[in-house]
Design an enzyme around this catalytic site. Structure first.
Site, PDB file in Angstrom:
ATOM      1  N   LYS A  25      -5.965   2.288  12.310  1.00 17.96           N
ATOM      2  CA  LYS A  25      -6.124   1.926  11.226  1.00 17.96           C
ATOM      3  C   LYS A  25      -6.853   1.326  10.386  1.00 17.96           C
ATOM      4  CE  LYS A  25      -2.259   1.246   7.294  1.00 17.96           C
ATOM      5  NZ  LYS A  25      -3.634   1.342   6.605  1.00 17.96           N
ATOM      6  N   SER A  26      -7.425  -0.087  10.449  1.00 20.61           N
ATOM      7  CA  SER A  26      -7.644  -0.723   9.599  1.00 20.61           C
ATOM      8  C   SER A  26      -9.382   0.249  10.141  1.00 20.61           C
ATOM      9  CB  SER A  26      -7.971  -1.772   9.896  1.00 20.61           C
ATOM     10  OG  SER A  26      -7.009  -2.618   9.492  1.00 20.61           O
ATOM     11  N   GLY A  99      -4.159   1.991   0.034  1.00 16.10           N
ATOM     12  CA  GLY A  99      -4.530   0.812  -0.181  1.00 16.10           C
ATOM     13  C   GLY A  99      -6.492   0.337   0.234  1.00 16.10           C
ATOM     14  N   ARG A 127      -0.368  -0.889  -7.396  1.00 17.05           N
ATOM     15  CA  ARG A 127      -0.851  -1.170  -6.167  1.00 17.05           C
ATOM     16  C   ARG A 127      -2.287  -2.391  -7.688  1.00 17.05           C
ATOM     17  NH1 ARG A 127      -1.678  -0.845  -0.319  1.00 17.05           N
ATOM     18  NH2 ARG A 127      -1.306  -2.422  -0.683  1.00 17.05           N
ATOM     19  N   GLN A 172      -9.758  -6.236   2.943  1.00 12.52           N
ATOM     20  CA  GLN A 172      -9.691  -4.566   2.289  1.00 12.52           C
ATOM     21  C   GLN A 172     -10.920  -5.478   1.072  1.00 12.52           C
ATOM     22  OE1 GLN A 172      -6.104  -3.838   0.401  1.00 12.52           O
ATOM     23  NE2 GLN A 172      -5.547  -2.302   2.503  1.00 12.52           N
ATOM     24  N   ASP A 318       1.028  -6.893   7.795  1.00 10.61           N
ATOM     25  CA  ASP A 318       1.753  -6.075   8.999  1.00 10.61           C
ATOM     26  C   ASP A 318       2.611  -6.344   8.922  1.00 10.61           C
ATOM     27  OD1 ASP A 318      -0.219  -4.869   6.556  1.00 10.61           O
ATOM     28  OD2 ASP A 318      -1.964  -4.158   8.171  1.00 10.61           O
ATOM     29  N   LYS A 345       2.228  -4.902  -1.609  1.00 15.35           N
ATOM     30  CA  LYS A 345       1.605  -3.566  -0.299  1.00 15.35           C
ATOM     31  C   LYS A 345       2.236  -2.179  -0.551  1.00 15.35           C
ATOM     32  CE  LYS A 345      -0.061  -6.534   2.449  1.00 15.35           C
ATOM     33  NZ  LYS A 345      -1.729  -6.214   2.615  1.00 15.35           N
ATOM     34  N   ARG A 349       7.719  -5.537   0.005  1.00 10.84           N
ATOM     35  CA  ARG A 349       8.410  -5.604   0.936  1.00 10.84           C
ATOM     36  C   ARG A 349       8.900  -6.678   1.157  1.00 10.84           C
ATOM     37  NH1 ARG A 349       3.276  -3.746   4.512  1.00 10.84           N
ATOM     38  NH2 ARG A 349       3.293  -1.475   4.415  1.00 10.84           N
ATOM     39  N   ARG A 391       5.477   0.992   6.950  1.00 13.34           N
ATOM     40  CA  ARG A 391       6.273   0.015   7.955  1.00 13.34           C
ATOM     41  C   ARG A 391       7.376  -0.467   7.669  1.00 13.34           C
ATOM     42  NH1 ARG A 391       2.002  -0.898  10.095  1.00 13.34           N
ATOM     43  NH2 ARG A 391      -0.533  -0.655   8.681  1.00 13.34           N
TER      44      ARG A 391
HETATM   45  C1  S3P Z   1      -5.678  -3.956   5.954  1.00 10.68           C
HETATM   46  C2  S3P Z   1      -5.612  -5.526   5.035  1.00 10.68           C
HETATM   47  C3  S3P Z   1      -4.784  -5.859   4.799  1.00 10.68           C
HETATM   48  C4  S3P Z   1      -3.251  -4.587   5.319  1.00 10.68           C
HETATM   49  C5  S3P Z   1      -4.101  -3.673   5.516  1.00 10.68           C
HETATM   50  C6  S3P Z   1      -5.263  -3.203   6.178  1.00 10.68           C
HETATM   51  C7  S3P Z   1      -7.890  -4.111   6.301  1.00 10.68           C
HETATM   52  O1  S3P Z   1      -4.392  -5.898   2.930  1.00 10.68           O
HETATM   53  O2  S3P Z   1      -2.699  -5.237   4.535  1.00 10.68           O
HETATM   54  O3  S3P Z   1      -2.748  -2.736   6.149  1.00 10.68           O
HETATM   55  O4  S3P Z   1      -7.696  -3.000   6.639  1.00 10.68           O
HETATM   56  O5  S3P Z   1      -8.460  -4.736   6.064  1.00 10.68           O
HETATM   57  P1  S3P Z   1      -5.436  -7.392   2.574  1.00 10.68           P
HETATM   58  O6  S3P Z   1      -6.442  -6.816   2.719  1.00 10.68           O
HETATM   59  O7  S3P Z   1      -4.672  -6.759   1.115  1.00 10.68           O
HETATM   60  O8  S3P Z   1      -4.349  -8.043   2.703  1.00 10.68           O
END
Ligand code: S3P
Length: 432
Positions: A25-26, A99, A127, A172, A318, A345, A349, A391
């Site tokens: 996903k990232s 997010g 959020r 992020q 995660d 999140k 969670r 999740r």
């Molecule tokens: C992500 C970073 C994480 C993670 C999210 C994906 C990313 O969030 O929890 O599912 O792709 O950079 P945070 O940057 O808020 O820690």
């Protein structure tokens, strides 16, 4: 309540088989966003099938980017890069539950010479966005929000580079600021309090940008042009976690996961699972555009006590829900510390894990920034809530495999945010 979204999970005796995971996903989000502002076309194979990454594509479409799904299942995407300038959207961008979409894309729209409104669903609207609003304002963007929460209205253009120390460890936010830095005048330097996943940096380099890393800081010079790429998105390790944890529940289990992301900033999960007693081997390691990919083989075994704290909590943010969900079945239990971020999140969670475990008859000590779950507990099936969080839905489907009696996951369709085929795949590899 939507009856369609309930899934019944029956106790299993074993987990065996091979699972191909959807694209990470990232990485999918980042590749799509960079492909949009690159010169020329990009082809992304094994793009995440989750709704979150579809939200990113939807937003990019509203910004005038042309993209197309090339296969029936939609795993291959072609994106026609628009260069660094996008088109003004005619309606607010719908970021859905994602997010990552709102935070990372805000860095790109902040660099455009037009106004953009970004909104999302009820969970996303709760959020915190201050973490991107504050530094983007310091770079020169004008941003209005609802008390630091979405919707965001961003008037962009004329950004200038900044030197910024991130107060929260968030990949992020780091990626958002690197994207904004690419579109800003001069250099942007970002210092993170703790090392977070580096897919933003790796992807920028794959698209041809130059970055510099110095200890905990990363810098980018504005105005660099990107070129489109042909890339394979590695299988999502955070989705693989559900199958690895399912395997950890049964001594005779055996699971093979080919083509999985092995990036060292994400692979802490494997260390923790090994520490806990799962037997893991990794083979067929290769590199694709700077990301490591490998095949994971895992065998179930006894599970001893684990403590997740400090940098590990950030690295496992995660995966903590599923580790916590199976912790009562372990010998030694699990303690999670320094996890305040878990509360903001897709759901809270810590509260969600504690509520569901208690429904299954477990004792859980909930703390403001973590939890303590003792091992050696006997759990029973129950009606479990996803709290609208992908999740949590998947974590408790795994926990339900070792409970006595069946469980119902209410709001199971939340899993579609990252892994629409999850329940079928879990069913396929479990035997009762
Ligand atoms: C992500 C970073 C994480 C993670 C999210 C994906 C990313 O969030 O929890 O599912 O792709 O950079 P945070 O940057 O808020 O820690």
């Amino acid at each position: 309540m939507d009856i369609e979204s309930q899934v019944i999970v029956r106790p299993a005796r074993n987990v065996r088989g091979s699972v191909s995971l959807p694209g990470d996903k990232s990485i999918s989000h980042r590749y799509a966003m960079l492909a949009a502002i690159a010169d020329g076309p990009s082809r992304l194979e094994n793009y995440s099938t989750g709704a979150d990454c579809a939200s990113t594509l939807g937003c990019l479409g509203s910004l005038g980017v042309k993209w197309e799904r090339k296969t029936e299942g939609g795993h291959v995407i072609e994106v026609q890069g628009s260069g660094l300038s996008l088109s003004a959207p005619r309606q607010p961008l719908d970021c859905g539950n994602s997010g990552s979409t709102i935070r990372m894309l805000s860095g790109i729209v902040a660099g455009q010479k037009f106004g953009t409104e970004m909104a999302g669903d009820e969970s996303l609207s709760r959020r915190p966005m201050e973490r991107v609003i504050t530094p983007l304002k310091a770079m020169g963007a004008e941003i209005a929000s609802q008390n630091g929460r979405p919707p965001l209205r961003i008037a962009g253009g004329n950004l200038k580079g900044i030197n910024y120390q991130m107060p929260v460890a968030s990949a992020q936010v780091k990626t958002c600021l690197l994207f904004a830095g690419l579109l800003a005048d001069g250099e942007t330097r970002i210092e993170e309090p703790m090392r977070t996943r580096d897919h933003g940096e790796v992807a920028l380099r794959a698209f041809g940008a130059q970055l510099e890393r110095n200890g905990g800081a990363v810098s980018i010079l504005g105005g660099q042009r990107l070129r489109g790429i042909d890339a394979l998105v590695p299988g999502d390790l955070s989705s693989a976690a559900f199958f690895l944890c399912a395997a950890a529940l049964f001594p005779g289990s055996q699971i093979t996961l080919p083509g999985i992301l092995m990036n060292p900033t994400r692979a802490r999960l494997l260390d923790i699972l090994v520490q806990m007693g799962l037997k893991i081997s990794v083979s067929h390691l290769e590199e694709q555009h700077g990301e490591l990919i490998g095949t994971i083989d895992a065998h179930g075994a006894a599970w001893t006590k684990a403590v997740i704290a400090g940098a590990d909590t950030a690295a496992l943010i995660d995966e903590i829900p599923v580790l916590a969900a199976i912790a009562p079945y372990s010998e030694g239990g699990l303690e999670v510390r320094d996890g305040k971020e878990l509360r903001v999140k897709e759901s809270d969670r810590i509260a969600a894990v504690a509520a569901n475990l208690r429904k299954m008859g477990a004792e859980v000590e909930e703390r403001p920034d973590g939890m303590v779950i003792h091992g050696g507990q006997h759990l029973h099936g129950a009606e479990l809530d996803s709290f609208g969080d992908h999740r949590i839905a998947m974590a408790f489907a795994v926990a339900a495999l070792r409970a006595e009696g069946e469980s119902t996951i209410v709001g199971a369709d939340a899993a579609g945010v990252s892994y629409p085929a999850f329940f079928e795949e879990l069913h396929r590899v479990t035997s009762s």
